[in-house]
Write a protein that holds these residues in place. Structure first.
Motif, PDB file in Angstrom:
ATOM      1  N   LYS A 167       0.807  -1.215   0.119  1.00  0.00           N
ATOM      2  CA  LYS A 167      -0.048  -0.091   0.003  1.00  0.00           C
ATOM      3  C   LYS A 167       0.832   1.195   0.133  1.00  0.00           C
ATOM      4  CE  LYS A 167      -4.093  -1.930   2.438  1.00  0.00           C
ATOM      5  NZ  LYS A 167      -5.090  -2.036   3.514  1.00  0.00           N
ATOM      6  N   TRP A 168       1.713   1.332   0.811  1.00  0.00           N
ATOM      7  CA  TRP A 168       2.756   2.336   0.791  1.00  0.00           C
ATOM      8  C   TRP A 168       3.510   2.839  -0.465  1.00  0.00           C
ATOM      9  CZ3 TRP A 168       7.736   4.259   0.196  1.00  0.00           C
ATOM     10  CH2 TRP A 168       8.110   5.511   0.760  1.00  0.00           C
ATOM     11  N   ARG A 169       3.894   1.581  -1.371  1.00  0.00           N
ATOM     12  CA  ARG A 169       4.438   1.945  -2.555  1.00  0.00           C
ATOM     13  C   ARG A 169       3.438   2.418  -3.603  1.00  0.00           C
ATOM     14  NH1 ARG A 169       7.019  -3.309  -1.576  1.00  0.00           N
ATOM     15  NH2 ARG A 169       5.298  -4.003  -2.784  1.00  0.00           N
ATOM     16  N   ASP A 170       2.377   1.860  -3.654  1.00  0.00           N
ATOM     17  CA  ASP A 170       1.309   2.366  -4.337  1.00  0.00           C
ATOM     18  C   ASP A 170       0.988   3.825  -4.258  1.00  0.00           C
ATOM     19  OD1 ASP A 170       1.446  -0.325  -5.442  1.00  0.00           O
ATOM     20  OD2 ASP A 170      -0.399  -0.815  -4.571  1.00  0.00           O
ATOM     21  N   GLN A 171       0.946   4.150  -2.705  1.00  0.00           N
ATOM     22  CA  GLN A 171       0.438   5.356  -2.372  1.00  0.00           C
ATOM     23  C   GLN A 171       1.425   6.708  -2.857  1.00  0.00           C
ATOM     24  OE1 GLN A 171      -0.127   5.860   1.796  1.00  0.00           O
ATOM     25  NE2 GLN A 171      -0.322   7.980   1.681  1.00  0.00           N
ATOM     26  N   VAL A 172       2.802   6.461  -2.664  1.00  0.00           N
ATOM     27  CA  VAL A 172       3.584   7.242  -2.823  1.00  0.00           C
ATOM     28  C   VAL A 172       4.131   7.667  -4.140  1.00  0.00           C
ATOM     29  CG1 VAL A 172       4.386   7.127  -0.486  1.00  0.00           C
ATOM     30  CG2 VAL A 172       5.597   5.973  -2.177  1.00  0.00           C
ATOM     31  N   ARG A 173       3.958   6.518  -5.072  1.00  0.00           N
ATOM     32  CA  ARG A 173       4.555   6.650  -6.371  1.00  0.00           C
ATOM     33  C   ARG A 173       3.835   7.952  -7.299  1.00  0.00           C
ATOM     34  NH1 ARG A 173       4.614   0.760  -6.722  1.00  0.00           N
ATOM     35  NH2 ARG A 173       6.851   0.282  -6.899  1.00  0.00           N
ATOM     36  N   ASP A 174       2.946   8.198  -6.935  1.00  0.00           N
ATOM     37  CA  ASP A 174       2.172   9.421  -7.710  1.00  0.00           C
ATOM     38  C   ASP A 174       1.682  10.622  -6.747  1.00  0.00           C
ATOM     39  OD1 ASP A 174       2.296   7.956 -10.063  1.00  0.00           O
ATOM     40  OD2 ASP A 174       0.689   6.894  -9.555  1.00  0.00           O
ATOM     41  N   ALA A 175       2.087  10.476  -5.353  1.00  0.00           N
ATOM     42  CA  ALA A 175       1.831  11.497  -4.317  1.00  0.00           C
ATOM     43  C   ALA A 175       2.304  12.551  -4.612  1.00  0.00           C
ATOM     44  CB  ALA A 175       1.806  10.977  -3.053  1.00  0.00           C
ATOM     45  N   ARG A 176       1.774  13.711  -4.064  1.00  0.00           N
ATOM     46  CA  ARG A 176       2.155  15.214  -4.702  1.00  0.00           C
ATOM     47  C   ARG A 176       3.060  15.632  -3.553  1.00  0.00           C
ATOM     48  NH1 ARG A 176       0.043  20.460  -3.668  1.00  0.00           N
ATOM     49  NH2 ARG A 176      -1.921  19.536  -2.793  1.00  0.00           N
ATOM     50  N   VAL A 177       4.298  15.976  -3.804  1.00  0.00           N
ATOM     51  CA  VAL A 177       5.168  16.442  -2.712  1.00  0.00           C
ATOM     52  C   VAL A 177       4.987  17.764  -2.390  1.00  0.00           C
ATOM     53  CG1 VAL A 177       7.692  16.685  -1.859  1.00  0.00           C
ATOM     54  CG2 VAL A 177       6.844  14.851  -3.353  1.00  0.00           C
ATOM     55  N   VAL A 178       4.690  18.182  -1.229  1.00  0.00           N
ATOM     56  CA  VAL A 178       4.369  19.747  -0.996  1.00  0.00           C
ATOM     57  C   VAL A 178       5.763  20.654  -0.016  1.00  0.00           C
ATOM     58  CG1 VAL A 178       1.898  19.486  -0.773  1.00  0.00           C
ATOM     59  CG2 VAL A 178       3.155  19.042   1.194  1.00  0.00           C
ATOM     60  N   VAL A 179       6.401  19.607   0.523  1.00  0.00           N
ATOM     61  CA  VAL A 179       7.485  20.146   1.315  1.00  0.00           C
ATOM     62  C   VAL A 179       8.782  19.415   1.031  1.00  0.00           C
ATOM     63  CG1 VAL A 179       8.666  20.704   3.456  1.00  0.00           C
ATOM     64  CG2 VAL A 179       6.183  20.993   2.998  1.00  0.00           C
ATOM     65  N   LEU A 180       9.997  19.969   0.757  1.00  0.00           N
ATOM     66  CA  LEU A 180      11.336  19.226   0.421  1.00  0.00           C
ATOM     67  C   LEU A 180      12.233  19.961   1.365  1.00  0.00           C
ATOM     68  CD1 LEU A 180      12.163  16.702  -1.242  1.00  0.00           C
ATOM     69  CD2 LEU A 180      13.036  18.443  -2.876  1.00  0.00           C
ATOM     70  N   GLU A 181      12.624  19.279   2.436  1.00  0.00           N
ATOM     71  CA  GLU A 181      13.517  20.076   3.386  1.00  0.00           C
ATOM     72  C   GLU A 181      14.817  19.067   3.865  1.00  0.00           C
ATOM     73  OE1 GLU A 181      11.397  20.686   6.993  1.00  0.00           O
ATOM     74  OE2 GLU A 181      10.243  18.732   6.660  1.00  0.00           O
ATOM     75  N   ALA A 182      15.900  19.511   4.294  1.00  0.00           N
ATOM     76  CA  ALA A 182      16.830  18.931   4.755  1.00  0.00           C
ATOM     77  C   ALA A 182      16.460  17.852   5.711  1.00  0.00           C
ATOM     78  CB  ALA A 182      17.962  19.641   5.432  1.00  0.00           C
ATOM     79  N   GLY A 183      16.966  16.627   5.758  1.00  0.00           N
ATOM     80  CA  GLY A 183      16.868  15.406   6.729  1.00  0.00           C
ATOM     81  C   GLY A 183      17.211  14.155   5.993  1.00  0.00           C
ATOM     82  N   CYS A 184      17.071  13.187   6.805  1.00  0.00           N
ATOM     83  CA  CYS A 184      17.328  11.623   6.415  1.00  0.00           C
ATOM     84  C   CYS A 184      18.887  11.392   6.397  1.00  0.00           C
ATOM     85  CB  CYS A 184      16.619  11.440   5.063  1.00  0.00           C
ATOM     86  SG  CYS A 184      14.679  11.370   5.238  1.00  0.00           S
ATOM     87  N   GLY A 185      19.673  11.980   6.992  1.00  0.00           N
ATOM     88  CA  GLY A 185      21.203  11.545   7.038  1.00  0.00           C
ATOM     89  C   GLY A 185      21.940  12.523   6.187  1.00  0.00           C
ATOM     90  N   ARG A 186      22.235  11.616   4.893  1.00  0.00           N
ATOM     91  CA  ARG A 186      23.399  12.502   3.846  1.00  0.00           C
ATOM     92  C   ARG A 186      22.733  13.785   3.745  1.00  0.00           C
ATOM     93  NH1 ARG A 186      26.729   8.255   3.090  1.00  0.00           N
ATOM     94  NH2 ARG A 186      25.830   6.171   3.089  1.00  0.00           N
ATOM     95  N   PRO A 187      23.868  14.697   3.262  1.00  0.00           N
ATOM     96  CA  PRO A 187      23.599  16.000   2.792  1.00  0.00           C
ATOM     97  C   PRO A 187      22.755  15.992   1.362  1.00  0.00           C
ATOM     98  CG  PRO A 187      25.840  16.035   3.491  1.00  0.00           C
ATOM     99  CD  PRO A 187      25.279  14.569   3.455  1.00  0.00           C
ATOM    100  N   THR A 188      22.858  14.757   0.783  1.00  0.00           N
ATOM    101  CA  THR A 188      22.301  14.539  -0.590  1.00  0.00           C
ATOM    102  C   THR A 188      20.832  14.137  -0.407  1.00  0.00           C
ATOM    103  OG1 THR A 188      23.319  12.388  -1.002  1.00  0.00           O
ATOM    104  CG2 THR A 188      24.353  14.527  -1.860  1.00  0.00           C
ATOM    105  N   ASN A 189      20.440  13.649   0.748  1.00  0.00           N
ATOM    106  CA  ASN A 189      19.205  13.228   0.845  1.00  0.00           C
ATOM    107  C   ASN A 189      18.169  14.488   1.422  1.00  0.00           C
ATOM    108  OD1 ASN A 189      20.098  10.678   0.432  1.00  0.00           O
ATOM    109  ND2 ASN A 189      20.426  10.012   2.696  1.00  0.00           N
ATOM    110  N   ARG A 190      16.829  14.155   1.174  1.00  0.00           N
ATOM    111  CA  ARG A 190      15.936  15.150   1.598  1.00  0.00           C
ATOM    112  C   ARG A 190      14.744  14.448   2.223  1.00  0.00           C
ATOM    113  NH1 ARG A 190      19.314  18.019   1.604  1.00  0.00           N
ATOM    114  NH2 ARG A 190      19.541  20.284   0.757  1.00  0.00           N
ATOM    115  N   LEU A 191      13.952  15.210   3.302  1.00  0.00           N
ATOM    116  CA  LEU A 191      12.824  14.590   3.518  1.00  0.00           C
ATOM    117  C   LEU A 191      11.754  15.247   3.011  1.00  0.00           C
ATOM    118  CD1 LEU A 191      11.391  13.154   5.862  1.00  0.00           C
ATOM    119  CD2 LEU A 191      11.406  15.295   7.319  1.00  0.00           C
TER     120      LEU A 191
END
Length: 451
Positions: A167-191
């Motif tokens: 369910k999670w895979r199906d949900q996020v493949r087309d879900a609209r991203v509204v915020v993209l911020e620093a997070g999730c470890g490495r500098p190249t990663n984003r939350l």
């Protein structure tokens, strides 16, 4: 000797008593009366003395009998307690033996987790970790000295359920991203935060091989029955699509390549960093072994965590992931205390589940630099000689198939619409994966023979 006699002392001395009665008077009749009184007095004194002495002896004997009775009853209670404890130990041991097999080839073996695991299952499924300090019988924790017992496996459910992942895979493949911020470890990663409030870690690799390694590591874990990797889905950075349009400026500021493929993994809150268990730190190639003495000092929580570590060790060897424990082993050359520090790319949930995150160094990139790290991978693999039966069964199946890469790619392509565009393992890396499956299989078999 003077004994208590009424309100006055009972003096059995003849002379003193005679004096008390008037002494010698010269009157025969009076002296006879005095003599008779004296005799009566002496008899009364002797009778009283005998009775008092007898009463003292009776009381003394009564106390002795009372003490003997108390000791007897304490002995009986202790014996009954020991009998009950013995019967309970025998019952648990027999129950465990009924749920286990003996052979190494586990292709068709089904691990039967019966109702005796209900308490443990309920605890972890309800999101509560165990912390019970009580002595364990070694056979109830480790079967045949190399397999975690069915009882212990029954306490550890899947970290992420199969249906939840789908369910999670199906949900996020087309879900609209509204915020993209620093997070999730490495500098190249984003939350990333989606319109419905769901959060995910976005991993943009320095090159496509890192995203491919992350993705293939996730599906290899699924083949092995290891559920410690957060759900993953691939997405394409189409800046004109509804999914990424709201954060287009953020993506351009990050200088991410348009139309690059990124991985999305479920964001898990309230996690903590993880230290390498003491029993693994001390092994250094000797192979994790547990004795009855060490088991008795462990909690259920600690044993369940050790069982997850045994999966992690096999998983990191198969993927040649050097960016977790192996990098610690490498650093021992100049930092003797590095093993006492937290582990890279490993987190723990409030329920005690380990999360194997940031696996982009696995498989593709890890295989490419294998010559630099292989000696340390061998040290890691040799550090454990206890395994999950379910994991061993999957490895046995992949060993017999002779083509583990094919099984992996089939699963990967069946689940990921972007699989063909991202690519897969090269023939050289496919052969490397099979060789490492064979090495792990051989290592497990050697552990069963040595033990």
């Amino acid at each position: 000797m003077i004994w208590s006699h009424g309100s006055r002392p009972c003096d059995c001395s003849c002379t003193e008593h005679r004096k008390s009665l008037g002494g010698e008077t010269g009157n025969i009749a009076q002296e006879r009366r005095i003599h008779n009184d004296y005799i009566s007095h002496v008899r009364r004194c002797k009778c009283k003395a005998k009775w008092t002495k007898m009463r003292f002896e009776i009381m003394k004997a009564g106390k002795v009998k009372l003490c003997a009775s108390i000791c007897m009853w304490l002995g009986i209670v202790t014996w009954i307690g020991n009998v009950k404890l013995h019967l309970w130990s025998v019952f648990v041991q027999q129950a465990t033996e009924r749920g286990s097999g003996v052979v190494f080839s586990l292709a068709n073996e089904q691990v039967n987790v019966s109702k005796r695991h209900a308490l443990g299952n309920a605890g972890f499924r309800d999101g509560k970790s165990f912390h019970i300090r009580s002595p364990f019988i070694l056979d109830n924790v480790v079967e045949h000295r190399v397999f975690w017992s069915a009882w212990l496996e029954g306490l550890s459910t899947r970290v992420f359920g199969v249906e939840h992942e789908r369910k999670w895979r199906d949900q996020v493949r087309d879900a609209r991203v509204v915020v993209l911020e620093a997070g999730c470890g490495r500098p190249t990663n984003r939350l990333a935060t989606f319109a419905d409030g769901t959060k995910a870690c976005v991993r943009y690799g320095i090159n496509a091989d890192q995203v491919l390694g992350e993705t293939l590591s996730y599906y290899l874990a699924e083949l092995l029955g290891i559920s410690n990797l957060p759900p993953l889905a691939l997405s394409k950075l189409n800046l004109s699509s509804e999914q990424w349009a709201s954060v287009r400026e953020n993506i351009e500021a990050l200088e991410w390549s348009p139309n690059a493929i990124v991985s999305l993994t479920e964001f898990i809150p309230n996690v903590t960093e993880v230290f390498i268990p003491l029993h693994l730190r001390k092994q250094q190639g000797g192979g994790l072994q547990l004795s009855a003495e060490t088991i008795s000092n462990m909690t259920v929580t600690y044993l369940v965590e050790l069982m997850q570590w045994s999966d992690l060790i096999l998983f990191d060897y198969l993927t040649a992931n050097f960016d977790r424990i192996v990098s610690h082993i490498f650093s021992l050359q100049w930092d003797a205390r590095v093993m006492e520090r937290t582990t890279n790319n490993l987190l723990k949930t409030i329920n005690g589940h380990l999360l194997f995150i940031d696996n982009e160094a696995g498989l593709v990139h890890g295989y490419r630099v294998l010559d630099l790290w292989e000696r340390y991978h061998i040290v890691l693999l040799s550090s454990s000689c206890i395994f999950r039966r379910s994991t061993v069964r999957r490895i046995s199946e992949m060993k017999r198939s002779g083509n583990s890469a094919k099984l992996l790619c089939e699963l990967y392509r069946a689940r990921e619409p972007l699989a063909r565009e991202l690519g897969s393992l090269s023939e050289e890396h496919a052969l490397t994966l099979q060789n490492r499956i064979d090495v792990v299989y051989k290592h497990i078999k050697q552990c069963t023979e040595v033990m």
